[in-house]
Design an enzyme around this catalytic site. Structure first.
Site, PDB file in Angstrom:
ATOM      1  N   ARG C  21       0.828  -1.217   0.000  1.00  0.00           N
ATOM      2  CA  ARG C  21       0.000   0.000   0.000  1.00  0.00           C
ATOM      3  C   ARG C  21       0.858   1.261   0.000  1.00  0.00           C
ATOM      4  NH1 ARG C  21      -1.799   2.813   4.661  1.00  0.00           N
ATOM      5  NH2 ARG C  21      -3.726   4.017   4.415  1.00  0.00           N
ATOM      6  N   VAL C  23       3.937   1.598  -1.084  1.00  0.00           N
ATOM      7  CA  VAL C  23       4.609   1.737  -2.387  1.00  0.00           C
ATOM      8  C   VAL C  23       3.639   2.331  -3.407  1.00  0.00           C
ATOM      9  CG1 VAL C  23       5.690   0.482  -4.304  1.00  0.00           C
ATOM     10  CG2 VAL C  23       6.192  -0.187  -1.927  1.00  0.00           C
ATOM     11  N   ASN C 103      16.542 -12.515   1.801  1.00  0.00           N
ATOM     12  CA  ASN C 103      17.807 -12.640   1.083  1.00  0.00           C
ATOM     13  C   ASN C 103      17.720 -13.386  -0.241  1.00  0.00           C
ATOM     14  OD1 ASN C 103      19.603 -11.082   2.460  1.00  0.00           O
ATOM     15  ND2 ASN C 103      20.022 -12.651   4.017  1.00  0.00           N
ATOM     16  N   THR C 126      10.138 -10.466   6.343  1.00  0.00           N
ATOM     17  CA  THR C 126      10.313 -11.838   6.836  1.00  0.00           C
ATOM     18  C   THR C 126      10.096 -11.830   8.341  1.00  0.00           C
ATOM     19  OG1 THR C 126      11.981 -13.489   7.409  1.00  0.00           O
ATOM     20  CG2 THR C 126      12.808 -11.359   6.758  1.00  0.00           C
ATOM     21  N   ASP C 128      11.431 -13.646  10.484  1.00  0.00           N
ATOM     22  CA  ASP C 128      12.579 -14.138  11.260  1.00  0.00           C
ATOM     23  C   ASP C 128      13.508 -13.048  11.796  1.00  0.00           C
ATOM     24  OD1 ASP C 128      11.875 -16.786  11.109  1.00  0.00           O
ATOM     25  OD2 ASP C 128      12.973 -17.136   9.250  1.00  0.00           O
ATOM     26  N   ARG C 163       3.174 -28.443  35.117  1.00  0.00           N
ATOM     27  CA  ARG C 163       3.885 -29.101  34.024  1.00  0.00           C
ATOM     28  C   ARG C 163       5.063 -28.287  33.522  1.00  0.00           C
ATOM     29  NH1 ARG C 163      -1.443 -30.968  30.712  1.00  0.00           N
ATOM     30  NH2 ARG C 163      -1.631 -32.988  31.720  1.00  0.00           N
ATOM     31  N   ARG C 257       3.158 -17.178  10.959  1.00  0.00           N
ATOM     32  CA  ARG C 257       3.324 -16.443   9.697  1.00  0.00           C
ATOM     33  C   ARG C 257       2.140 -15.531   9.389  1.00  0.00           C
ATOM     34  NH1 ARG C 257       7.467 -16.918   7.118  1.00  0.00           N
ATOM     35  NH2 ARG C 257       8.751 -18.777   7.193  1.00  0.00           N
TER      36      ARG C 257
END
Lengths: 324, 324, 324, 324
Positions: C21, C23, C103, C126, C128, C163, C257
């Site tokens: 958007r 851009v 990359n 990304t 990550d 737990r 994601r």
């Protein structure tokens, strides 16, 4: 019936898109052509009508609002407006309608049928849950959860500052959102249009809480309460409890209309959309599809419009017990 | 230093609990005794002071509000109040303080130091992000996301009805919440206290949008805007665009203070809490821990109180470009 | 430059739509024609290229995924594939590209420029956060918050049953999601690819917790940890602590994601999209737009591809201190 | 009855805290003493029993998990274990029990009554909704919404990459979570334990979708499906559709057990907690409180344990129609 149309009308409600999707996919499944009408009766009058396919409703089940847009139409209340609307339906070969909306919508459909014999089956789309003929309306569960998230947030700050908060939720004539969000939010009191809660009773409850060292309190006020809106209720109470009590008022407002629909609303909307569509195909007319005691059933528009939907007094009793 | 205390003061902000936890666990890690003080300076005056352990802060990192409660204290503004507070600290053997709050809190700490030489290191806890000396304050990211969720919901209903919405967000002196939630929410305009946006410019933008058939618009108004609050701005605009435009106003209010803190706020709060604690242990005093350009640094209270925090004009430019 | 195109490539990330958007609207604002390319380099090869307007990107700022779709392209790795892609760009008169991806995407763009001199400016998309040249990548903040919500939910059940939970989060080569969600989620330990945490240290930490009667524990494992994935780590630990300890493993998977982007991601994405676009218009090429210390800057693709992004060791230290 | 106790047992479920609160506040309201037992039958055996007041359950209505903790108890299955549990109840003067849990819990209560004549009334707390005698169990609505949020996120990435996703949800013997989250999430298919869906039918559905250019698909698999878990189902399908189809598998896992309860679950839990308490006070024993068709009623444990809860075949039909 070979061709029908679907539209949304009145205030928008989360789940309307899931309902539209069910009508469209149900029509495709049953081999019937289906059209969409934009902006309710206004689009019907203006011919804003277009064919829909299975693909038209891809990836909308999770979206709030309505892709068909909604509006209230003054023109449809006139004979001339309904005449134009009828002309458009004839022009597009549309033989029946699925109307997603509330009592205003159904009143229009009934009048339209009397004049032009176009059958409509309704699906109850309104966050207020004020329609007779269905346990819940499309959008109600989402609105309650939206109100509840807000109450949860406000409780954080109320507790941190030992404050009393008056939170106004939607419901001009109906206390459903107030009661459900109040019980779920652990509110000390809930004030609804259906039952008079005198200011003196609120003051008494607050004082009892203070005597048990309850430092913060939340009171839910439905916008249509007899004692006034949340600001007015707070003002009346302040005059009785004194100025050194830290009281705040917040009105949740339009956020209650929007948002991603909950699972419950998407399933209910799918069921009612499919139910309305299949009812129309089976010859039903001037009825609203509803789910009562887990069963799909059809209630004449005349009843949904005229009959009141009583509030559940057991729930009001629960508010009192759970805030001890 | 062998014993210190932590407290929260001023308006509560999401992430304060994560900050308290970092102070307490940091103290345990460094072998220093740590006490909590309830209700800010009021609790210091009244001796509402108690020892904390690692276990005291279990399972609070995700909670909104503050387990130490917060308050504004008029009594601490008097010499008598500060005398009582000092007596209590002496009684409990407390040699230093970590204060989580804003400029009011730091002003008090500075005065207190002048009189009694108790060193304080501050951590910036306020949703408004109006403190010089740190890029972001604890609670700001959560408040922006809360405002954004509300804007997303309102856009659903704005789109469905072709409406213009004026949404008022918090920020009496600062437009940070308004700008960030406005960009993220895709608002057409953002009105902030730092920059005058004349009503005529808003009207012009709306008209340009209509000429490109933009049917719904969202305008974010910071509560402290020079043109007035959202209701006042809407009223001024209505008088220029005419009555047939469907305009609504909603004020987000106190929900912006509460809620589960975001990851960003929990990490920032942890970093600042640990930074304040370790600063205090290393001899810092009358400074606020902040993160600027990803580096932890300490800014004298005198600067955080006096220096203005400028708004990012690039972000305002972005609002204009992105709403074309 | 009169005409450019934008595309998304590699794994999708929340915020990519906000970037697209920015851009598109930036191009409209600057009076440049802008096209969209579907499915990354595959669409470039196949000519799946279409003009975009301001309206094309209405109401997408809040949507996860990418409206331009994404893909990894084997064909673009061949000279023949790049030849076809170039032919298509020439055919559409496209003189420059904005590539949103990681990359792999930038490596392709660099090769493409060497052969055909079409300039590309990249935006880092990304989850990550493993790209040199920007403090944060588009999608990272949302992914961390998604992981955090899951951790919060799991802590409820871990506490209720005393737990130990091993939660695997994304990050094949990078521990960023693990560290940030671990600190924010109050995890006892975080295991990341960048730093070896021996199993013996995990066992020691668990035993210390038990000695302080900590009954439940959460350990975050990045998928690329040297000791194996979460299930393998749990297995190794079980062999040392005995069978009567109640341990569970859960892998968060693809939910990380997707989802509605956070405010942070939408603003970062808007800034980077506009920055990439304006960089391209100003003659930048083969660089990635990034934000470092709150400043927009451009880093050569060759550096983003080759240089490692170091993990913040201070944050790892914080995990240890905060879990005492 | 002058003194009773409440406990949670078996797998935890969101809403259990709201249910505990209703039992405790209901007891206070009716002037009966109420105790809490920690860790289910284990705490009963070990005497982990403590008095509760109205204040003990403040601010828990919104919390996931259970403040009383839960466990499965092997020792209670032995006569010696039950003897110890009885001794503890006698020691504390407890005359009746409210048990929040599932069939394992109720089976224990029945055995206990046969031996020691301590009456128990149950409230159905399990996310699986597999208990006869109530339309919905406490925690089910939250679990469905949690699964749905995950599906919504995965759809973002599935759409962006044209992928087929197999999502495994909880339900070892019951397809309720799968069906409801599948309909609400717009899944193409739902595979449940109650009805055999052959692999060939899944393949057929996928192929029909491709022929209508449906590029991404979501298939929900209940963990107890006859064709195997999601990974096994995906493997079988891959062998029939070929390797070039991009298929992914994700297992939602333990996040489905936790989380802030929805409004529905809090209200249902409050109603059932109060209903169980008032039932016990009115002389009910060895029955479970349930809500069927909006009415509170009591079903003998022997029936909830033995009778199957049928799946709603209408909902399965809806999945097929809505995915055309």
């Amino acid at each position: 019936m070979k061709r029908l149309a679907v539209f949304t009308s009145g205030g928008d409600a989360p789940g309307m898109n899931a309902c539209i999707r069910a009508v469209v996919r149900g029509a495709v499944y049953h081999g019937v052509e289906v059209f969409g009408i934009r902006r309710g009766y206004n689009g019907m009058i203006n011919g804003d009508i277009f064919p829909m396919t299975s693909h038209s409703v891809s990836n909308i089940v999770q979206r709030g609002g309505t892709i068909l847009k909604s509006a209230r139409s003054k023109e449809f209340m006139t004979p001339e407006g309904r005449q134009k609307a009828h002309d458009q339906l004839i022009k597009h070969g549309i033989e029946g309608l699925v109307a997603i909306g509330g009592n205003g919508t159904f009143t229009g459909a009934l009048k339209f049928f009397e004049e032009y014999q176009i059958p409509t089956v309704g699906a109850p789309g309104t966050i207020d849950n004020d329609l007779y003929g269905t346990d819940y309306t499309i959008g109600f569960d989402t609105a309650v959860n939206t109100a509840l998230e807000a109450i949860d947030k406000i409780r954080d700050t109320a507790d941190s500052h030992d404050r009393i908060f008056f939170i106004e939720v939607m419901g001009r004539d109906s206390g459903y959102i107030a009661i459900q969000s109040g019980i779920a939010g652990g509110a000390e009191m809930v004030m609804v249009p259906e039952v008079l809660t005198p200011i003196s009773e609120v003051v008494e409850t607050l004082k009892q809480g203070w005597s048990r060292s309850k430092s913060s309190s939340i009171i839910i006020v439905a916008e249509g309460d007899e004692e006034g809106n949340a600001a007015e209720v707070a003002e009346k109470i302040r005059s009785q409890v004194g100025v050194d009590v830290d009281m705040r008022v917040t009105t949740l407002g339009h956020i209650q209309r929007g948002g991603i629909p909950t699972a419950y609303d998407r399933i209910l909307a799918s069921r009612l959309g499919l139910g309305a569509l299949e009812g129309l195909l089976n010859g039903e007319k001037n009825v609203m599809a509803g789910v009562v005691n887990n069963q799909l059933l059809y209630t004449p528009f005349i009843d949904t419009i005229k009959l009141p939907k009583p509030i559940n007094e057991d729930l009001l009793r629960m508010v009192r017990i759970l805030s001890v």
